[in-house]
Motif scaffolding. Structure first.
Motif, PDB file in Angstrom:
ATOM      1  N   ALA A 188      -2.957  -9.102  -3.868  1.00 14.90           N
ATOM      2  CA  ALA A 188      -1.647  -8.728  -3.320  1.00 14.90           C
ATOM      3  C   ALA A 188      -1.004 -10.018  -2.833  1.00 14.90           C
ATOM      4  O   ALA A 188       0.329 -10.063  -3.204  1.00 14.90           O
ATOM      5  CB  ALA A 188      -2.129  -7.809  -2.115  1.00 14.90           C
ATOM      6  N   SER A 193       2.898  -9.042  -2.341  1.00 16.09           N
ATOM      7  CA  SER A 193       2.986  -7.554  -1.878  1.00 16.09           C
ATOM      8  C   SER A 193       1.967  -7.404  -0.903  1.00 16.09           C
ATOM      9  O   SER A 193       1.171  -8.187  -0.592  1.00 16.09           O
ATOM     10  CB  SER A 193       2.596  -7.042  -3.104  1.00 16.09           C
ATOM     11  OG  SER A 193       2.283  -5.496  -2.928  1.00 16.09           O
ATOM     12  N   SER A 194       1.878  -6.294  -0.139  1.00 17.30           N
ATOM     13  CA  SER A 194       1.074  -6.002   0.677  1.00 17.30           C
ATOM     14  C   SER A 194      -0.355  -5.221   0.112  1.00 17.30           C
ATOM     15  O   SER A 194      -0.083  -4.763  -1.020  1.00 17.30           O
ATOM     16  CB  SER A 194       1.620  -4.862   1.835  1.00 17.30           C
ATOM     17  OG  SER A 194       1.862  -3.781   1.266  1.00 17.30           O
ATOM     18  N   ASN A 196      -1.927  -2.551   0.982  1.00 14.75           N
ATOM     19  CA  ASN A 196      -2.118  -1.209   0.991  1.00 14.75           C
ATOM     20  C   ASN A 196      -1.057  -0.749   0.019  1.00 14.75           C
ATOM     21  O   ASN A 196      -1.118   0.261  -0.676  1.00 14.75           O
ATOM     22  CB  ASN A 196      -1.323  -0.942   2.567  1.00 14.75           C
ATOM     23  CG  ASN A 196      -2.272  -1.060   3.701  1.00 14.75           C
ATOM     24  OD1 ASN A 196      -3.561  -0.957   3.088  1.00 14.75           O
ATOM     25  ND2 ASN A 196      -2.010  -1.000   4.696  1.00 14.75           N
ATOM     26  N   TYR A 197       0.178  -1.512  -0.196  1.00 16.51           N
ATOM     27  CA  TYR A 197       1.313  -1.038  -1.253  1.00 16.51           C
ATOM     28  C   TYR A 197       0.626  -1.137  -2.590  1.00 16.51           C
ATOM     29  O   TYR A 197       0.436  -0.389  -3.508  1.00 16.51           O
ATOM     30  CB  TYR A 197       2.445  -2.023  -1.264  1.00 16.51           C
ATOM     31  CG  TYR A 197       3.440  -1.689  -2.232  1.00 16.51           C
ATOM     32  CD1 TYR A 197       4.196  -0.585  -2.154  1.00 16.51           C
ATOM     33  CD2 TYR A 197       3.714  -2.504  -3.370  1.00 16.51           C
ATOM     34  CE1 TYR A 197       5.027  -0.063  -3.048  1.00 16.51           C
ATOM     35  CE2 TYR A 197       4.474  -2.289  -4.411  1.00 16.51           C
ATOM     36  CZ  TYR A 197       5.188  -1.067  -4.271  1.00 16.51           C
ATOM     37  OH  TYR A 197       6.062  -0.890  -5.250  1.00 16.51           O
ATOM     38  N   LEU A 198      -0.250  -2.555  -2.943  1.00 15.82           N
ATOM     39  CA  LEU A 198      -0.742  -2.560  -4.216  1.00 15.82           C
ATOM     40  C   LEU A 198      -1.775  -1.472  -4.591  1.00 15.82           C
ATOM     41  O   LEU A 198      -1.925  -1.034  -5.376  1.00 15.82           O
ATOM     42  CB  LEU A 198      -1.640  -3.946  -4.363  1.00 15.82           C
ATOM     43  CG  LEU A 198      -2.187  -4.112  -5.644  1.00 15.82           C
ATOM     44  CD1 LEU A 198      -1.148  -4.260  -6.732  1.00 15.82           C
ATOM     45  CD2 LEU A 198      -2.936  -5.750  -5.601  1.00 15.82           C
ATOM     46  N   SER A 199      -2.732  -1.116  -3.549  1.00 12.42           N
ATOM     47  CA  SER A 199      -3.516  -0.279  -3.393  1.00 12.42           C
ATOM     48  C   SER A 199      -3.129   1.218  -4.035  1.00 12.42           C
ATOM     49  O   SER A 199      -3.503   1.861  -4.889  1.00 12.42           O
ATOM     50  CB  SER A 199      -4.466   0.118  -2.247  1.00 12.42           C
ATOM     51  OG  SER A 199      -5.412  -1.198  -2.207  1.00 12.42           O
ATOM     52  N   ASP A 200      -1.933   1.588  -3.261  1.00 10.60           N
ATOM     53  CA  ASP A 200      -1.369   2.852  -3.410  1.00 10.60           C
ATOM     54  C   ASP A 200      -0.707   2.879  -4.832  1.00 10.60           C
ATOM     55  O   ASP A 200      -0.832   3.852  -5.544  1.00 10.60           O
ATOM     56  CB  ASP A 200      -0.138   3.123  -2.477  1.00 10.60           C
ATOM     57  CG  ASP A 200      -0.810   3.511  -0.890  1.00 10.60           C
ATOM     58  OD1 ASP A 200      -2.037   3.565  -0.949  1.00 10.60           O
ATOM     59  OD2 ASP A 200      -0.078   3.184   0.097  1.00 10.60           O
ATOM     60  N   LEU A 201      -0.070   1.721  -5.154  1.00  7.77           N
ATOM     61  CA  LEU A 201       0.639   1.658  -6.592  1.00  7.77           C
ATOM     62  C   LEU A 201      -0.486   1.854  -7.812  1.00  7.77           C
ATOM     63  O   LEU A 201      -0.269   2.848  -8.532  1.00  7.77           O
ATOM     64  CB  LEU A 201       1.244   0.280  -6.788  1.00  7.77           C
ATOM     65  CG  LEU A 201       2.456   0.568  -7.896  1.00  7.77           C
ATOM     66  CD1 LEU A 201       3.489   1.111  -7.436  1.00  7.77           C
ATOM     67  CD2 LEU A 201       2.966  -1.136  -7.786  1.00  7.77           C
ATOM     68  N   LYS A 204      -1.982   5.374  -7.883  1.00 11.02           N
ATOM     69  CA  LYS A 204      -0.940   6.329  -8.395  1.00 11.02           C
ATOM     70  C   LYS A 204      -0.836   6.429  -9.782  1.00 11.02           C
ATOM     71  O   LYS A 204      -0.701   7.514 -10.358  1.00 11.02           O
ATOM     72  CB  LYS A 204       0.387   6.460  -7.618  1.00 11.02           C
ATOM     73  CG  LYS A 204       1.613   7.170  -8.028  1.00 11.02           C
ATOM     74  CD  LYS A 204       2.930   6.726  -7.330  1.00 11.02           C
ATOM     75  CE  LYS A 204       3.951   7.657  -7.961  1.00 11.02           C
ATOM     76  NZ  LYS A 204       5.423   7.200  -7.307  1.00 11.02           N
TER      77      LYS A 204
END
Length: 267
Positions: A188, A193-194, A196-201, A204
């Motif tokens: 990240a 990036s954060s 959490n955002y990378l994990s969610d992306l 998804k």
């Protein structure tokens, strides 16, 4: 160690396969059922002899001339490889590229001329880079590229300064053995990036967590090391950043269904 039960064998291109480490890689790959394209430069008889030995054992190998320092000739060389693939195996791609070819000039820095330096760069780094560039479109899905480096990338003694520096160019990043396993935060931060955002992306769009992607990449690297080196399971685990070999074995088996030892022993 690769599974070659399919009728069409896996194909490996080994540069510098006429002697030394390259010859050993070619012979061991053929013994495991892989088709082999190996290269030689100055000594055609050595390359042909290795191919003849493989063919004499009931496997298939072809020796081709390659001067990896001659960048302009790489297009013709890759066309030769394509012709061999079509003729010998009825394919237009290969599965593995092993960049092994190299030269060493052992002399002090004060005696190293620009011409000698350029020769070393062209064979050990520039040639490797541009050959890989040419071959990438020919590598089948799931294939691998293995660059053979040297212990001189990590330590040196008089006379090998240039050679060692070029070999370290393959692995300029810090060793995982020193930094440990990479985590979500590591990637990240390099993507601005954060975590959490990378994990969610990733979850998804791929259906897999960042943690799973990291493990899959480590397992792919482990497969290469198990196939291309004689390092022990523990050494490979530590090189990949695992603190305990048992954790490495657990991760590897969860992704492949085999222990590292079982994978290494596959024919």
């Amino acid at each position: 160690m690769m599974n070659t039960e399919n009728k069409t064998p896996k194909i490996v291109l080994v540069t510098g396969g006429s002697r030394g480490i390259g010859k050993s890689i070619a012979l061991h790959a053929a013994a495991r059922g892989l088709g082999v394209i190996l290269t030689y430069n100055a000594h055609a008889e050595q390359g042909v002899a290795v191919a003849d030995e493989i063919n004499g054992n009931g496997e298939r190998a072809v020796a081709l001339k390659l001067d990896s320092a001659n960048i302009e000739a790489l297009t013709d060389f890759t066309e030769q490889v394509l012709q061999v693939l079509r003729k010998e195996w009825g394919r237009e791609n290969l599965d593995y590229l092993v960049n092994n070819a190299g030269i060493a000039q052992r002399m002090p820095i004060k005696d190293t001329t620009e011409a000698i330096f350029d020769d070393l760069v062209n064979v050990n780094f520039k040639g490797v880079f541009f050959l890989t560039q040419k071959v990438i479109p020919m590598i089948a899905d799931g294939g691998q590229i293995i660059n053979i480096s040297s212990g001189l990338a990590r330590f040196a003694f008089p006379g090998v300064a240039v050679y060692g520096a070029l070999k370290s160019a393959y692995f300029a990043q810090p060793s995982l053995i020193e930094s440990g396993l990479p985590d979500v935060g590591y990637f990240a931060s390099r993507l601005n990036s954060s975590a959490n955002y990378l994990s969610d992306l990733l979850s998804k769009y791929t259906g897999k967590s960042t943690h799973e992607h990291i493990h899959l990449k480590l397992v792919d690297k482990a497969k290469s090391l198990l196939w291309s080196t004689e390092n022990s399971i523990s050494e490979i685990a530590y090189d990949l950043g695992f603190e305990h070999p048992s954790h490495f074995t657990k991760v590897f088996k969860s992704k492949t269904g085999l222990s590292p030892r079982e994978f290494r022993n596959l024919n």
